[in-house]
Write an enzyme that holds these catalytic residues in place. Structure first.
Site: not given
Ligand code: NAI
Length: 286
Positions: A122, A143, A155, A193
């Site tokens: 993001s 994105h 995006e 964002n």
């Molecule tokens: P989340 O916290 O739900 O999931 C992240 C995942 O990454 C977890 O399953 C975790 O196990 C994994 N992971 C892999 N390697 C890791 C490590 N070394 N250390 C820690 N965790 C590790 O996060 P989310 O919300 O799915 O975000 C993921 C990406 O998507 C980020 O880059 C975020 O900026 C982006 N994003 C998030 C949105 C949202 O609304 N949450 C919307 C659009 C993009």
């Protein structure tokens, strides 16, 4: 380029949603995370959502079942050989530059030369990930929005090294996934964002200075501004840890106070109240 096989790295909120969208639109998906339990839980969650969509009549039971069968899991996040043969990778791990950089370095070593290497970041500099991969011309930002199966926008983010061919492949891939796309340069927060984060932070300021209750702040935006969701509920949906990480990289880049994470947000993250995913953030969830 038609994408038959997709690797999604990170099986959290976004990764599992993106995997669902790709599988539903006919791709064979390998979903990768740090351990088997997390991957299995994510796949179970996706199958449950697909089944519920079918029950509600939004998709056919046959297409739900077919999508579920196209999902595979792998826990080789360091090695990543499970995605060596896919045409497109979408990275959706935690918003942490070191973690993502390591991953792109490995993707550059292991993926087929023509693979599209996409990040769902993001706010982190895509150009750093492109450089780490050793093949910056094939790296692009895709994105997605949360939840990816309901919100169709993507995006598409280009760096100075992204080629026209890569952009074309990304556009084609998004059409395959039935997405609506906008194109944007590699800048923290892109379009949505950059507008949304200061808005949410103003809502948090209103709450932490006691101007109004969380319920009333969100009610004002829903009913008065005709927003589908209030800003505090949106923060809970994004995940407060993810929102804080996004803010930190936007603040570092722009240096403007409007991107600085408010105290209340930081405190809630310290306490582990991360929003919907932990059952408590600005609101409580059962
Ligand atoms: P989340 O916290 O739900 O999931 C992240 C995942 O990454 C977890 O399953 C975790 O196990 C994994 N992971 C892999 N390697 C890791 C490590 N070394 N250390 C820690 N965790 C590790 O996060 P989310 O919300 O799915 O975000 C993921 C990406 O998507 C980020 O880059 C975020 O900026 C982006 N994003 C998030 C949105 C949202 O609304 N949450 C919307 C659009 C993009």
């Amino acid at each position: 380029m038609r994408v038959e096989r997709v690797g999604v790295i990170g099986a959290g909120l976004m990764g599992s949603g993106i995997a669902q969208v790709a599988a539903y639109h006919g791709c064979d998906v390998t979903l990768v995370d740090v351990d088997e339990v997390r991957v299995a839980k994510a796949i179970e969650g996706i199958r449950g959502r697909l089944a519920r969509e079918a029950e509600r009549g939004r998709i056919s039971p046959e297409s739900a079942e077919a999508a579920a069968e196209r999902l595979h899991g792998a826990a080789d996040i360091d090695d990543l050989r499970s995605v060596a043969r896919v045409e497109a990778v979408i990275e959706a791990v935690v918003e942490d530059l070191d973690v993502k950089t390591r991953l792109f370095r490995r993707l550059g070593e292991v993926c087929r030369p023509d693979a599209l290497l996409a990040s769902n970041t993001s706010s982190l500099p895509l150009s750093d990930l492109a450089a780490a991969s050793g093949r910056p011309e094939r790296v692009i930002g895709l994105h997605f929005f949360n939840p990816p199966w309901a919100l169709k926008l993507v995006e598409i983010v280009s760096t100075a090294s992204t080629t026209e061919e890569t952009l074309e492949d990304a556009l084609q891939f998004c059409r395959q996934l039935d997405r609506v796309t906008v194109q944007v340069k590699d800048t923290p927060g892109f379009i949505a964002n950059r507008l949304l984060v200061p808005f949410i932070f103003d809502a948090i300021e209103l709450l932490q200075t006691g101007v109004a209750s969380a319920e009333d702040i969100d009610l004002a935006c829903r009913v008065g501004l005709n927003h589908a969701m209030g800003p505090l509920a949106t923060a809970d949906l994004i995940g407060l840890d993810t929102l804080k990480a996004i803010a930190e990289s936007m603040f570092e880049e722009y240096g403007e106070p409007r991107f600085k994470a408010p105290t209340l947000l930081r405190r809630l993250v310290s306490l582990g109240h991360l929003g919907r995913k932990t059952g408590r953030g600005f609101f409580r969830y059962s």
